[in-house]
Design a protein around this motif. Structure first.
Motif, PDB file in Angstrom:
ATOM      1  N   UNK A 188      29.412  16.061  57.567  1.00 35.66           N
ATOM      2  CA  UNK A 188      28.552  15.562  58.630  1.00 35.66           C
ATOM      3  C   UNK A 188      27.656  16.728  59.040  1.00 35.66           C
ATOM      4  N   UNK A 189      26.427  16.714  58.572  1.00 31.79           N
ATOM      5  CA  UNK A 189      25.524  17.846  58.801  1.00 31.79           C
ATOM      6  C   UNK A 189      25.180  18.041  60.271  1.00 31.79           C
ATOM      7  N   UNK A 190      25.427  17.034  61.098  1.00 30.36           N
ATOM      8  CA  UNK A 190      25.177  17.196  62.529  1.00 30.36           C
ATOM      9  C   UNK A 190      26.132  18.201  63.157  1.00 30.36           C
ATOM     10  N   UNK A 191      27.231  18.500  62.462  1.00 33.10           N
ATOM     11  CA  UNK A 191      28.210  19.454  62.972  1.00 33.10           C
ATOM     12  C   UNK A 191      27.865  20.903  62.632  1.00 33.10           C
ATOM     13  N   UNK A 192      26.772  21.117  61.873  1.00 38.89           N
ATOM     14  CA  UNK A 192      26.444  22.457  61.398  1.00 38.89           C
ATOM     15  C   UNK A 192      24.985  22.809  61.653  1.00 38.89           C
ATOM     16  N   UNK A 193      24.700  24.102  61.582  1.00 42.79           N
ATOM     17  CA  UNK A 193      23.336  24.605  61.782  1.00 42.79           C
ATOM     18  C   UNK A 193      22.636  24.781  60.438  1.00 42.79           C
ATOM     19  N   UNK A 194      21.447  24.229  60.267  1.00 40.59           N
ATOM     20  CA  UNK A 194      20.661  24.520  59.062  1.00 40.59           C
ATOM     21  C   UNK A 194      20.273  25.999  59.040  1.00 40.59           C
ATOM     22  N   UNK A 195      20.269  26.588  57.861  1.00 40.76           N
ATOM     23  CA  UNK A 195      19.886  27.993  57.701  1.00 40.76           C
ATOM     24  C   UNK A 195      18.604  28.070  56.873  1.00 40.76           C
ATOM     25  N   UNK A 196      17.443  28.323  57.498  1.00 46.29           N
ATOM     26  CA  UNK A 196      16.180  28.379  56.757  1.00 46.29           C
ATOM     27  C   UNK A 196      16.163  29.404  55.637  1.00 46.29           C
ATOM     28  N   UNK A 197      17.019  30.426  55.688  1.00 47.23           N
ATOM     29  CA  UNK A 197      17.043  31.416  54.617  1.00 47.23           C
ATOM     30  C   UNK A 197      17.514  30.820  53.294  1.00 47.23           C
TER      31      UNK A 197
END
Length: 204
Positions: A68-77
């Motif tokens: 569930x990607x809502x539980x995590x922070x996207x990392x632009x790197x």
């Protein structure tokens, strides 16, 4: 081709498990045909199933670990590992690097073969995670600095329900939870800095 046959297969799976009635599945397939996107998106738009229920069903069907990607922070790197045009075309987004493994979240149907080719170019093993198209598109917008369409913006805003308890959140190593402070962009402890950038991969 096999990928074209995947949405009806998912619909049949949902009906067989008693998760949606056959007429609802048929209507979702028609909505997908007219509006595009994944079947899980059509089902969310119609309110036929919950986000949690869809993700669980996709994991059961594909055998992939759900995230569930809502539980995590996207990392632009992580954008350096899969070009934006490839991520958009495959509906897949890089999550993190763990030693020699590239963790990638993808929508259904999973584009395993194409992503394996990307991993080979990086000299990495591939670990796929299954996610809903809505969440993948939201992450792509953040990771690559792209605009999120009105369709998916509306879905994301409408699905801000109770998140998974922290003790039950499952995801790859080195992926920050949504409740964690965002790491500094140039942190030397970030494992992605030890990996060479991906050569440009063109669309077929």
């Amino acid at each position: 081709d096999s990928r074209t046959a995947m949405p009806p297969r998912f619909a049949q799976h949902l009906v067989a498990r008693g998760l949606v009635p056959a007429p609802t599945a048929d209507e979702a397939l028609r909505r997908r045909e007219s509006s595009g996107g994944a079947l899980d998106t059509a089902l969310l738009e119609s309110g036929a199933m919950s986000e949690v229920g869809l993700l669980s069903a996709l994991a059961e069907l594909t055998g992939l670990q759900p995230i569930d990607l809502a539980d995590f922070q996207p990392n632009p790197e992580m954008a350096r590992f899969i070009p934006a045009n490839v991520a958009d075309r495959l509906c897949a987004v890089p999550l993190s690097i763990e030693d020699k493994t590239l963790h990638v979240a993808c929508a259904y149907p999973p584009p395993g073969r194409a992503l394996e080719e990307v991993a080979v170019l990086l000299g990495k093993k591939l670990q796929l995670w299954i996610a809903l198209e809505m969440r993948i598109r939201d992450w792509i917008a953040t990771v690559y600095g792209a605009a999120l369409s009105q369709r998916f913006s509306k879905l994301v805003l409408g699905n801000r329900g109770t998140r998974t308890p922290a003790s039950e959140v499952k995801g790859p190593p080195a992926l920050a939870r949504a409740s964690d402070p965002r790491p500094a962009p140039e942190s030397k402890s970030n494992p992605v800095h030890a990996v060479a950038p991906l050569p440009t991969v063109g669309a077929p």
